[in-house]
Design a protein around this motif. Structure first.
Motif, short mmCIF file in Angstrom:
data_model
loop_
_atom_site.label_atom_id
_atom_site.label_comp_id
_atom_site.label_asym_id
_atom_site.label_seq_id
_atom_site.Cartn_x
_atom_site.Cartn_y
_atom_site.Cartn_z
N ASN A 3 0.86 -1.17 0.00
CA ASN A 3 0.00 0.00 0.00
C ASN A 3 0.90 1.23 0.00
O ASN A 3 1.88 1.27 0.76
N SER A 5 -0.31 4.74 0.27
CA SER A 5 -1.28 5.82 0.42
C SER A 5 -0.63 7.19 0.45
O SER A 5 -1.30 8.21 0.28
N ARG A 9 -2.04 10.96 -0.51
CA ARG A 9 -1.99 12.01 0.51
C ARG A 9 -0.93 13.08 0.22
O ARG A 9 -0.63 13.89 1.07
N CYS A 41 -0.62 -0.08 -4.37
CA CYS A 41 -1.90 0.59 -4.38
C CYS A 41 -1.68 2.04 -3.96
O CYS A 41 -1.26 2.30 -2.82
N HIS A 43 -4.06 4.28 -3.65
CA HIS A 43 -5.35 4.83 -3.21
C HIS A 43 -5.46 4.99 -1.70
O HIS A 43 -4.81 4.26 -0.95
N HIS A 44 -6.31 5.91 -1.32
CA HIS A 44 -6.70 6.06 0.08
C HIS A 44 -8.04 6.79 0.10
O HIS A 44 -8.21 7.76 -0.63
N ASP A 46 -9.27 8.85 2.05
CA ASP A 46 -9.15 10.26 2.46
C ASP A 46 -8.06 10.99 1.69
O ASP A 46 -7.54 12.01 2.15
N GLY A 47 -7.71 10.49 0.51
CA GLY A 47 -6.63 11.08 -0.27
C GLY A 47 -6.91 12.52 -0.67
O GLY A 47 -8.06 12.91 -0.89
N TYR A 52 -6.89 9.47 -6.80
CA TYR A 52 -6.46 8.40 -5.90
C TYR A 52 -7.38 8.26 -4.68
O TYR A 52 -7.17 7.38 -3.87
N ARG A 53 -8.37 9.15 -4.56
CA ARG A 53 -9.28 9.09 -3.42
C ARG A 53 -10.34 8.04 -3.72
O ARG A 53 -11.28 8.29 -4.46
N ARG A 59 -6.24 -2.14 -2.33
CA ARG A 59 -5.63 -1.71 -1.07
C ARG A 59 -5.78 -2.82 -0.03
O ARG A 59 -6.88 -3.22 0.31
#
Length: 122
Positions: A3, A5, A9, A41, A43-44, A46-47, A52-53, A59
């Protein structure tokens, strides 16, 4: 398989992760080792970067990255397993239908040798 993230972010960019993978490949080549694929990955949920959000299946602990690799590469199902350093790694492997083992900073070579010895038929 990791991951990342930090991409979503805004801590770093995808190119930084790819550069790290290239460096790892070069260094491993010096030891005669090769990695077929690097998966990550970005993505998040809360990106800060909209593309990517996302809640995605790649993930970890979701099994998307594992499943993608299993589709791409022929693997002996009875011989496969995953080694991870977090519970999310183990959860992703379980969701993909494979055994997984937690490595807690031990010598990876010794860990794998012991693991293979424990898994071999008597």
């Amino acid at each position: 398989m990791t991951n990342q993230s930090g991409i979503a972010r805004k801590f770093y960019e995808e190119r930084h992760v790819r550069n790290l993978h290239e460096r790892m490949s070069r260094e491993l080549k010096g030891f005669g080792a090769h990695i077929n694929a690097f998966e990550f990955c970005p993505h998040h949920p809360d990106g800060l970067i909209e593309r990517y959000r996302a809640l995605c299946n790649c993930r970890k602990p979701q099994p998307g990255m594992i499943r993608a690799l299993l589709e791409r590469y022929p693997v002996d199902i009875d011989a496969r397993f995953m080694i991870g350093d977090k519970q999310s790694d183990l959860d992703a492997a379980q969701a993909a239908g494979m055994p997984a083992y937690l490595s807690m900073g031990v010598n990876l070579h010794s860990f794998i040798v012991r693991l293979l010895m424990d898994r071999s038929p008597a």
